[in-house]
Design a protein around this motif. Structure first.
Motif, PDB file in Angstrom:
ATOM      1  N   GLU A   1       0.831  -1.210   0.000  1.00 39.95           N
ATOM      2  CA  GLU A   1       0.000   0.000   0.000  1.00 39.95           C
ATOM      3  C   GLU A   1       0.858   1.250   0.000  1.00 39.95           C
ATOM      4  O   GLU A   1       0.539   2.256  -0.641  1.00 39.95           O
ATOM      5  CB  GLU A   1      -0.932  -0.004   1.203  1.00 39.95           C
ATOM      6  CG  GLU A   1      -2.118  -0.948   1.060  1.00 39.95           C
ATOM      7  CD  GLU A   1      -2.931  -1.055   2.341  1.00 39.95           C
ATOM      8  OE1 GLU A   1      -2.635  -0.295   3.294  1.00 39.95           O
ATOM      9  OE2 GLU A   1      -3.862  -1.888   2.397  1.00 39.95           O
TER      10      GLU A   1
ATOM     11  N   GLU B   1       2.826   1.369  -3.448  1.00 40.68           N
ATOM     12  CA  GLU B   1       1.984   1.503  -4.629  1.00 40.68           C
ATOM     13  C   GLU B   1       1.030   2.689  -4.562  1.00 40.68           C
ATOM     14  O   GLU B   1       0.043   2.735  -5.292  1.00 40.68           O
ATOM     15  CB  GLU B   1       1.185   0.210  -4.813  1.00 40.68           C
ATOM     16  CG  GLU B   1       2.079  -1.016  -5.022  1.00 40.68           C
ATOM     17  CD  GLU B   1       1.296  -2.320  -4.997  1.00 40.68           C
ATOM     18  OE1 GLU B   1       0.082  -2.274  -4.706  1.00 40.68           O
ATOM     19  OE2 GLU B   1       1.886  -3.372  -5.262  1.00 40.68           O
TER      20      GLU B   1
ATOM     21  N   LYS C   1      -4.429   1.868  -9.413  1.00 38.49           N
ATOM     22  CA  LYS C   1      -4.897   0.735  -8.609  1.00 38.49           C
ATOM     23  C   LYS C   1      -5.996  -0.090  -9.280  1.00 38.49           C
ATOM     24  O   LYS C   1      -5.955  -1.327  -9.224  1.00 38.49           O
ATOM     25  CB  LYS C   1      -5.367   1.227  -7.233  1.00 38.49           C
ATOM     26  CG  LYS C   1      -4.284   1.889  -6.395  1.00 38.49           C
ATOM     27  CD  LYS C   1      -3.136   0.934  -6.079  1.00 38.49           C
ATOM     28  CE  LYS C   1      -3.527  -0.125  -5.082  1.00 38.49           C
ATOM     29  NZ  LYS C   1      -2.389  -0.998  -4.710  1.00 38.49           N
TER      30      LYS C   1
ATOM     31  N   LYS D   1      -5.372  -3.986 -10.091  1.00 46.94           N
ATOM     32  CA  LYS D   1      -6.250  -5.020  -9.545  1.00 46.94           C
ATOM     33  C   LYS D   1      -6.765  -5.937 -10.643  1.00 46.94           C
ATOM     34  O   LYS D   1      -6.801  -7.168 -10.486  1.00 46.94           O
ATOM     35  CB  LYS D   1      -7.428  -4.364  -8.806  1.00 46.94           C
ATOM     36  CG  LYS D   1      -8.370  -5.362  -8.147  1.00 46.94           C
ATOM     37  CD  LYS D   1      -9.498  -4.646  -7.403  1.00 46.94           C
ATOM     38  CE  LYS D   1     -10.438  -5.656  -6.759  1.00 46.94           C
ATOM     39  NZ  LYS D   1     -11.567  -4.965  -6.051  1.00 46.94           N
TER      40      LYS D   1
END
Length: 312
Positions: free
Chosen positions: A111, A114, A119, A123
């Motif tokens: 977290e 990144e 995101k 994902k």
């Protein structure tokens, strides 16, 4: 005489890791762990080696050592959380409370690393990675247990092809709209997913995206070792010989072998230039013993038998 202790240690470390890898491939996990232990007493900062050592330890049911080495791998830059969570070598750890602690620690670290990533796209790509590698893990496990001609292997192969076709639609859209995104935008594992899906696609698709990948390698947005694997696959599909020896024949009823290879005597030199390890270590996972002179003698007959099997 002046002895360069650092150089000798580096050589010894590499040798111990290679022996650990070889014993892992031979399913001699006890000896494999022993070699990794020797290597990590010299140094323990290469995340990939620590991860591989943890896999051997987990398969040996040495859960403490496996978790210790996984934690060290994460501390030293390992970022492949999607792979870690589906890796069948580590399944024995999943019921341990320390496993969940490790996953939580890993997620918190990522977290922070990144924070500026795309995101939603990351994902999506990590889900594709799990899909792509999960079915291949199942396939290789059954392949080793049942053999290449089994119904189970055939069934998994069809499922794999179906999943690949769906993943290709998603990844092609990303590449066409965004280009070959680097790990600074989507992370290293999501970045690797772009290559994996194209590597598992048809020739026309590979020919379309290989120039884009070559540019990405120049910019540091893709790995030279990954490009080498794609170049091998495309070369063979275009009826040329491969360059790096990455492509293996797995025709039912024929022993696995390295598909036609240009200048096999110097293949390890070429592999080293793009960051690939020795071919002898690479082919062990298919129970191939690399002997370059035997390869040159046996290849024509193996190709002939394979062609006969394909046409039946």
């Amino acid at each position: 005489m002046v002895i360069n202790v650092g150089f000798l240690q580096a050589q010894t470390y590499k040798e111990f890791v290679q022996k650990g890898d070889s014993c892992y491939q031979a399913k001699d996990y006890k000896t494999s762990v022993g070699y990794y232990e020797k290597a990590f007493k010299i140094e323990h900062k290469t995340s990939g080696d620590l991860y591989n050592g943890a896999c051997s330890a987990a398969l040996l049911n040495d859960n403490k050592k496996a978790l210790d080495w996984l934690n060290l791998a994460i501390d030293n830059g390992y970022e492949g959380i999607a792979h870690l969570q589906i890796d069948k070598d580590l399944e024995s750890l999943h019921s341990k409370k320390e496993w969940q602690e490790l996953i939580t620690k890993f997620q918190k670290k990522l977290e922070i690393l990144e924070v500026n990533y795309d995101k939603p796209l990351q994902k999506e790509l990590l889900a594709i990675y799990a899909d792509d590698q999960g079915i291949r893990g199942d396939f290789m496990k059954v392949y080793k247990e049942k053999g290449s001609g089994s119904k189970e292997v055939d069934s998994l192969g069809k499922i794999m092809m179906y999943k690949d076709s769906l993943n290709l639609i998603k990844v092609s859209k990303i590449l066409d709209e965004r280009g070959w995104l680097g790990k600074d935008v989507i992370g290293s594992q999501a970045n690797q997913t772009l290559f994996l899906v194209i590597q598992h696609s048809d020739l026309k698709t590979q020919q379309k995206y290989m120039p884009m990948m070559k540019e990405a390698v120049k910019k540091g947005n893709a790995k030279a070792s990954s490009l080498a694997l794609m170049e091998d696959r495309v070369s063979l599909r275009e009826s040329h010989k491969q360059i790096y020896g990455s492509q293996i024949s797995m025709i039912p009823g024929v022993k696995a072998f390295v598909l036609p290879l240009d200048d096999p005597d110097n293949v390890d030199k070429r592999r080293a230039e793009v960051g690939l390890g020795p071919i002898a270590d690479y082919v062990k996972k298919w129970n191939i013993v690399w002997d370059v002179e035997a390869y040159k003698k046996e290849l024509p007959e193996l190709e002939r038998i394979s062609q006969q099997k394909k046409t039946k």
